[in-house]
Design an enzyme around this catalytic site. Structure first.
Site, short mmCIF file in Angstrom:
data_model
loop_
_atom_site.label_atom_id
_atom_site.label_comp_id
_atom_site.label_asym_id
_atom_site.label_seq_id
_atom_site.Cartn_x
_atom_site.Cartn_y
_atom_site.Cartn_z
N GLU A 130 0.85 -1.18 0.00
CA GLU A 130 0.00 0.00 0.00
C GLU A 130 0.89 1.24 0.00
O GLU A 130 2.10 1.14 0.26
CB GLU A 130 -0.92 0.00 1.22
CG GLU A 130 -1.88 -1.18 1.24
CD GLU A 130 -2.83 -1.14 2.44
OE1 GLU A 130 -2.76 -0.18 3.24
OE2 GLU A 130 -3.65 -2.08 2.55
N ALA A 133 2.34 1.20 3.32
CA ALA A 133 2.61 -0.12 3.91
C ALA A 133 3.26 -1.02 2.87
O ALA A 133 2.58 -1.73 2.15
CB ALA A 133 1.32 -0.75 4.43
N GLY A 134 4.59 -0.95 2.82
CA GLY A 134 5.35 -1.84 1.95
C GLY A 134 6.06 -2.85 2.81
O GLY A 134 5.54 -3.92 3.15
N THR A 163 1.58 -5.96 -9.54
CA THR A 163 1.86 -6.53 -10.85
C THR A 163 0.57 -7.08 -11.43
O THR A 163 -0.12 -7.87 -10.79
CB THR A 163 2.91 -7.65 -10.75
OG1 THR A 163 4.13 -7.11 -10.24
CG2 THR A 163 3.17 -8.29 -12.11
N ARG A 287 35.21 -5.00 -30.26
CA ARG A 287 35.51 -3.57 -30.34
C ARG A 287 37.02 -3.36 -30.24
O ARG A 287 37.68 -3.88 -29.33
CB ARG A 287 34.83 -2.86 -29.18
CG ARG A 287 35.16 -1.37 -29.07
CD ARG A 287 34.35 -0.56 -30.07
NE ARG A 287 34.39 0.85 -29.70
CZ ARG A 287 35.21 1.75 -30.26
NH1 ARG A 287 36.09 1.36 -31.18
NH2 ARG A 287 35.16 3.00 -29.88
N GLN A 298 43.92 -4.76 -19.68
CA GLN A 298 43.77 -5.44 -18.38
C GLN A 298 42.55 -4.94 -17.61
O GLN A 298 41.84 -5.73 -16.97
CB GLN A 298 45.04 -5.22 -17.56
CG GLN A 298 45.30 -6.31 -16.54
CD GLN A 298 46.64 -6.11 -15.86
OE1 GLN A 298 46.76 -5.24 -15.00
NE2 GLN A 298 47.64 -6.90 -16.23
N GLY A 358 30.78 1.80 -23.21
CA GLY A 358 31.00 3.23 -23.36
C GLY A 358 29.74 3.97 -23.78
O GLY A 358 28.65 3.69 -23.30
N GLU A 382 10.00 -7.32 -3.51
CA GLU A 382 10.10 -8.60 -2.81
C GLU A 382 10.98 -8.49 -1.58
O GLU A 382 11.70 -9.44 -1.22
CB GLU A 382 10.63 -9.69 -3.75
CG GLU A 382 9.68 -10.04 -4.88
CD GLU A 382 8.41 -10.74 -4.39
OE1 GLU A 382 8.51 -11.68 -3.59
OE2 GLU A 382 7.32 -10.32 -4.81
N GLY A 383 10.93 -7.35 -0.92
CA GLY A 383 11.78 -7.10 0.24
C GLY A 383 13.00 -6.31 -0.17
O GLY A 383 13.82 -6.78 -0.95
#
Length: 402
Positions: A130, A133-134, A163, A287, A298, A358, A382-383
């Protein structure tokens, strides 16, 4: 007793099957549906047609005693695309809610309606969070009041971040039945298709997972039959009576219930991270700057090595947690560990992928920009990252850390 990390033939076949669908169907459509920010119904229908979307598939995954089928399938789906993966898998949240609290008769009645069929696929929504309220579930304000005269429950309130909210055939709604009991005074309800009073003003325009529909849901005197209380009235009354008597809930069992879903969510994050890593690896090999591929530098090679290492570490935590969830349970918040690590890895790996590409990585012409947007939510839903740390800290210390 032997020990092996080698996947079984069944697991390899599952991985390859879902990977093929992700590669041939999801990947080519990912950019389009992300731009459209619409539910990819044709892809959901194709998943239903081949047996990947539906309760039968979910039941088969869940029947695996190793616990690995769900993470394996999710990693491959979300390797294809996070938004489309969530559009396909989001219904599972509601099904899990019905499975966790419902009776066998309720499962038989409502789960098929969550999915529909290949000719007319449906989706379902789990409505818990909510605006206020999560993570703090005790702050939930949506109310459910029983009307004895009509044997109906009347729901009023607002749900956030649902969802499939509003477009779902079936909504599973968490609501307060006894405000004095806090989180122990809550229950879950099924809101059937076409019920009056349930409204959703429109989808939320999100940073990532754009092909997955997310919306607020408003409940205004929503009347549902008494049989839509998951678990039934008798079971609810018994639970509320125990709570009023001061009987302590089994917090460890409650934690295990929540923990069971977290390895699957972690696997989704691993899939997104792996997709970004593979894109960056291929790019670095092709590239050229100063007459040689950039992977021969490196700094690039070491970054890719770290990306691969972190992905493999996250996957192993996910697999361990998935196995523990089906074989003995958690002792140190392993489910939360897996989701926490996987979310962090997905965010970091996708950001590094952009850096390796890049300027190209910052454009929508290359997929790592989308993957980075999709990855960030795994630190939140989900937390949140902090909630996962709290669960692990409480588990390892045995103390109630606030």
């Amino acid at each position: 007793m032997t020990f092996s990390l080698e996947l079984s033939e069944e697991h390899r076949e599952l991985r390859d099957w879902v990977h093929g669908f992700a590669e041939q169907v999801i990947r080519p459509a990912a950019r389009e549906w992300d731009e459209r920010e619409e539910t990819p119904w044709p892809i959901i229908q194709e998943a239903a047609r081949i047996g990947l979307y539906g309760f039968e598939a979910l039941a088969t995954f869940w029947a695996d005693d190793t616990g690995l089928s769900l993470p394996i399938a999710n990693e491959e789906l979300f390797w294809g695309d996070g938004g489309i993966g969530m559009a396909i898998f989001g219904t599972t949240l509601a099904v899990a809610g019905i499975f966790a609290a419902g009776t066998p008769d309720q499962l038989a009645e409502w789960v098929p309606q969550c999915y529909g069929d290949a000719d007319d696929p449906k989706v379902a929504a789990f409505c818990s969070s909510e605006p206020g309220a999560g993570s703090d579930v005790a702050a939930m304000r949506t109310r459910a009041v029983y009307d004895e005269a009509t044997d109906e429950w009347v729901l009023n309130g607002q749900k956030a971040w649902a969802t499939n909210g509003g477009i779902a055939n079936v909504h599973v709604v968490q609501a307060v039945v006894d405000p004095e009991l806090g989180s122990r005074g809550q229950a879950a309800f099924v809101v059937p298709p076409g019920t009056k009073g349930l409204e959703s003003p429109g989808k939320i325009r999100k940073h990532g997972l754009r092909a997955s529909h997310t919306a607020d849901v408003f409940l205004d005197d929503v009347r549902i039959p008494g049989r839509c209380l998951l678990g039934g009235r008798e079971k609810l009354d018994e639970r509320l009576a125990r709570a009023r008597e001061g009987t302590k809930a089994n917090s460890q069992a409650a934690m295990k219930t929540f923990e069971l879903s977290r390895p699957t969510v972690g696997a989704q994050a691993v899939g997104i991270a792996r997709a970004a890593y593979e894109t960056a690896l291929e790019y670095a090999q092709q590239r050229e700057t100063f007459g040689r591929p950039i992977i021969e530098n490196q700094s690039i090679a070491f970054t890719l090595a770290d990306m691969r290492m972190e992905i493999d570490a996250a996957r192993l935590l996910v697999w361990r947690a998935a196995w523990l969830g089906r074989n003995g349970g958690f002792t140190a918040g392993e489910g939360s560990m897996s989701k926490l690590k996987a979310g962090r890895v997905a965010t970091w790996v996708t950001e590094r992928a952009i850096q390796i590409l890049g300027g190209n990585g910052y454009t929508r012409e290359f997929p790592v920009e989308r993957m980075h947007r999709d990855a960030k939510i795994y630190d939140i839903f989900e937390g949140t990252e902090q909630i996962q740390q709290l669960v692990v800290a409480r588990a390892i210390s045995g103390r109630h850390i606030a």
